[in-house]
Motif scaffolding. Structure first.
Motif, mmCIF file in Angstrom:
data_model
loop_
_atom_site.group_PDB
_atom_site.id
_atom_site.type_symbol
_atom_site.label_atom_id
_atom_site.label_comp_id
_atom_site.label_asym_id
_atom_site.label_seq_id
_atom_site.Cartn_x
_atom_site.Cartn_y
_atom_site.Cartn_z
ATOM 1 N N LYS A 34 -49.992 4.658 -35.761
ATOM 2 C CA LYS A 34 -51.090 4.228 -36.623
ATOM 3 C C LYS A 34 -51.049 2.717 -36.758
ATOM 4 N N LEU A 35 -52.210 2.110 -36.538
ATOM 5 C CA LEU A 35 -52.324 0.665 -36.636
ATOM 6 C C LEU A 35 -53.191 0.317 -37.838
ATOM 7 N N THR A 36 -52.708 -0.637 -38.637
ATOM 8 C CA THR A 36 -53.467 -1.093 -39.799
ATOM 9 C C THR A 36 -54.299 -2.305 -39.405
ATOM 10 N N LEU A 37 -55.594 -2.188 -39.561
ATOM 11 C CA LEU A 37 -56.498 -3.269 -39.199
ATOM 12 C C LEU A 37 -56.589 -4.290 -40.325
ATOM 13 N N MET A 38 -57.274 -5.394 -40.066
ATOM 14 C CA MET A 38 -57.418 -6.438 -41.082
ATOM 15 C C MET A 38 -58.247 -5.963 -42.260
ATOM 16 N N SER A 39 -59.088 -4.976 -42.030
ATOM 17 C CA SER A 39 -59.888 -4.428 -43.132
ATOM 18 C C SER A 39 -59.070 -3.511 -44.029
ATOM 19 N N GLY A 40 -57.873 -3.181 -43.608
ATOM 20 C CA GLY A 40 -57.027 -2.287 -44.397
ATOM 21 C C GLY A 40 -57.101 -0.845 -43.937
ATOM 22 N N THR A 41 -57.983 -0.546 -42.972
ATOM 23 C CA THR A 41 -58.120 0.818 -42.474
ATOM 24 C C THR A 41 -57.027 1.112 -41.462
ATOM 25 N N GLU A 42 -56.475 2.327 -41.546
ATOM 26 C CA GLU A 42 -55.474 2.752 -40.584
ATOM 27 C C GLU A 42 -56.167 3.424 -39.396
ATOM 28 N N TRP A 43 -55.803 2.962 -38.209
ATOM 29 C CA TRP A 43 -56.399 3.524 -36.989
ATOM 30 C C TRP A 43 -55.351 4.371 -36.288
ATOM 31 N N PRO A 44 -55.532 5.703 -36.278
ATOM 32 C CA PRO A 44 -54.570 6.557 -35.581
ATOM 33 C C PRO A 44 -54.836 6.528 -34.075
ATOM 34 N N THR A 46 -54.163 8.065 -30.544
ATOM 35 C CA THR A 46 -53.688 9.288 -29.918
ATOM 36 C C THR A 46 -53.350 9.033 -28.451
ATOM 37 N N LEU A 47 -52.745 10.051 -27.844
ATOM 38 C CA LEU A 47 -52.411 9.933 -26.436
ATOM 39 C C LEU A 47 -53.669 9.902 -25.568
ATOM 40 N N SER A 48 -54.709 10.583 -25.994
ATOM 41 C CA SER A 48 -55.983 10.555 -25.266
ATOM 42 C C SER A 48 -56.585 9.149 -25.276
ATOM 43 N N ASP A 49 -56.520 8.491 -26.446
ATOM 44 C CA ASP A 49 -57.039 7.115 -26.520
ATOM 45 C C ASP A 49 -56.272 6.181 -25.587
ATOM 46 N N MET A 50 -54.967 6.354 -25.511
ATOM 47 C CA MET A 50 -54.162 5.497 -24.658
ATOM 48 C C MET A 50 -54.478 5.723 -23.177
ATOM 49 N N LEU A 51 -54.696 6.995 -22.789
ATOM 50 C CA LEU A 51 -55.039 7.279 -21.403
ATOM 51 C C LEU A 51 -56.403 6.699 -21.031
ATOM 52 N N LEU A 52 -57.361 6.790 -21.960
ATOM 53 C CA LEU A 52 -58.686 6.239 -21.684
ATOM 54 C C LEU A 52 -58.658 4.716 -21.598
ATOM 55 N N ALA A 53 -57.898 4.096 -22.499
ATOM 56 C CA ALA A 53 -57.784 2.636 -22.443
ATOM 57 C C ALA A 53 -57.121 2.193 -21.148
ATOM 58 N N LEU A 54 -56.086 2.932 -20.720
ATOM 59 C CA LEU A 54 -55.425 2.604 -19.461
ATOM 60 C C LEU A 54 -56.376 2.770 -18.275
ATOM 61 N N GLY A 55 -57.188 3.834 -18.317
ATOM 62 C CA GLY A 55 -58.148 4.059 -17.233
ATOM 63 C C GLY A 55 -59.199 2.958 -17.154
ATOM 64 N N ILE A 56 -59.673 2.467 -18.295
ATOM 65 C CA ILE A 56 -60.679 1.397 -18.299
ATOM 66 C C ILE A 56 -60.097 0.097 -17.737
ATOM 67 N N VAL A 57 -58.865 -0.222 -18.143
ATOM 68 C CA VAL A 57 -58.238 -1.452 -17.636
ATOM 69 C C VAL A 57 -57.994 -1.355 -16.133
ATOM 70 N N LEU A 58 -57.541 -0.209 -15.659
ATOM 71 C CA LEU A 58 -57.300 -0.051 -14.225
ATOM 72 C C LEU A 58 -58.606 -0.066 -13.429
ATOM 73 N N LEU A 59 -59.674 0.453 -14.013
ATOM 74 C CA LEU A 59 -60.981 0.366 -13.339
ATOM 75 C C LEU A 59 -61.420 -1.086 -13.183
ATOM 76 N N LEU A 60 -61.149 -1.889 -14.207
ATOM 77 C CA LEU A 60 -61.469 -3.310 -14.101
ATOM 78 C C LEU A 60 -60.683 -3.972 -12.965
ATOM 79 N N PHE A 61 -59.413 -3.637 -12.846
ATOM 80 C CA PHE A 61 -58.614 -4.187 -11.751
ATOM 81 C C PHE A 61 -59.120 -3.714 -10.390
ATOM 82 N N GLU A 62 -59.567 -2.472 -10.319
ATOM 83 C CA GLU A 62 -60.092 -1.952 -9.054
ATOM 84 C C GLU A 62 -61.364 -2.697 -8.633
#
Length: 206
Positions: A34-44, A46-62
């Motif tokens: 869980k990450l606490t943003l500057m607004s004070g909201t906690e952002w959970p 998940t493993l799905s979010d991490m896989l999607l973020a990794l896929g977007i970054v790798l697509l940019l490299f491709e």
């Protein structure tokens, strides 16, 4: 240098397959941190979010890798098509792959394949640039100026013809004119008629 580029979108798809087949107890929807943003909201996250973020970054490299001249060959596009086809088949046929996360990963694989085909088609229409010229930016051509001919040796102009010389008339004054006038001829009194001088005989004496 390898003739075939490694498809980077295979990494998040392989991680998803490892989780599904080898770690069935792991849930992709549970928050990993869980990450606490500057607004004070906690952002959970998940493993799905991490896989999607990794896929977007790798697509940019491709896409960056495929934009370079001569970076991708036909075999690379074929591998991207195979990966997209396998991901689409798993999403449709296997129950545990029928999730939004895997659907988005398969969509990223399709975007990788289509972007590579588009970049290759555009590169085929442009003139091919290879070697060192591909790394050197094209510069605007300098304007070409025709060389100015050097002036030849000056040609001497012909000398002008001499002007006719007019004779100089002496300046005559009135006094000079009077002195230069001819004097009257006075006949001898002996030669005047009526002086009684005998004339010379016309006939010689006998």
């Amino acid at each position: 240098m390898s003739m075939v580029g490694f498809p980077l979108l295979l990494i998040p798809l392989a991680i998803y397959n490892i989780i599904v087949f080898l770690m069935p107890s792991v849930s992709l929807a549970d928050p990993v941190l869980k990450l606490t943003l500057m607004s004070g909201t906690e952002w959970p996250v998940t493993l799905s979010d991490m896989l999607l973020a990794l896929g977007i970054v790798l697509l940019l490299f491709e896409i960056i890798k495929g934009a370079r001249p001569g970076a991708k060959f036909l075999t690379d596009h074929l591998l991207s098509l195979i990966i997209f086809g396998a991901a689409a088949a798993e999403f449709v046929l296997w129950p545990r792959f029928g999730t939004s996360t895997y659907f988005l990963l398969a969509l990223l694989a399709m975007a990788d394949f289509l972007s590579g085909i588009t970049l290759r088609a555009r590169r085929g229409m442009a003139p091919a640039v290879s070697g060192r010229a591909a790394r050197v930016p094209m510069e605007a051509p300098e304007p070409q100026f025709e060389p100015v001919p050097k002036p030849s040796a000056p040609v001497a102009a012909p000398a002008p013809a001499p002007a006719p010389v007019e004779p100089i008339q002496p300046k005559v004054t009135p006094a000079d004119a009077a002195s230069a006038a001819p004097s009257p001829v006075v006949a001898s009194p002996e030669l005047q008629p009526g002086n009684g001088a005998p004339s010379a005989p016309d006939t010689p004496p006998r």
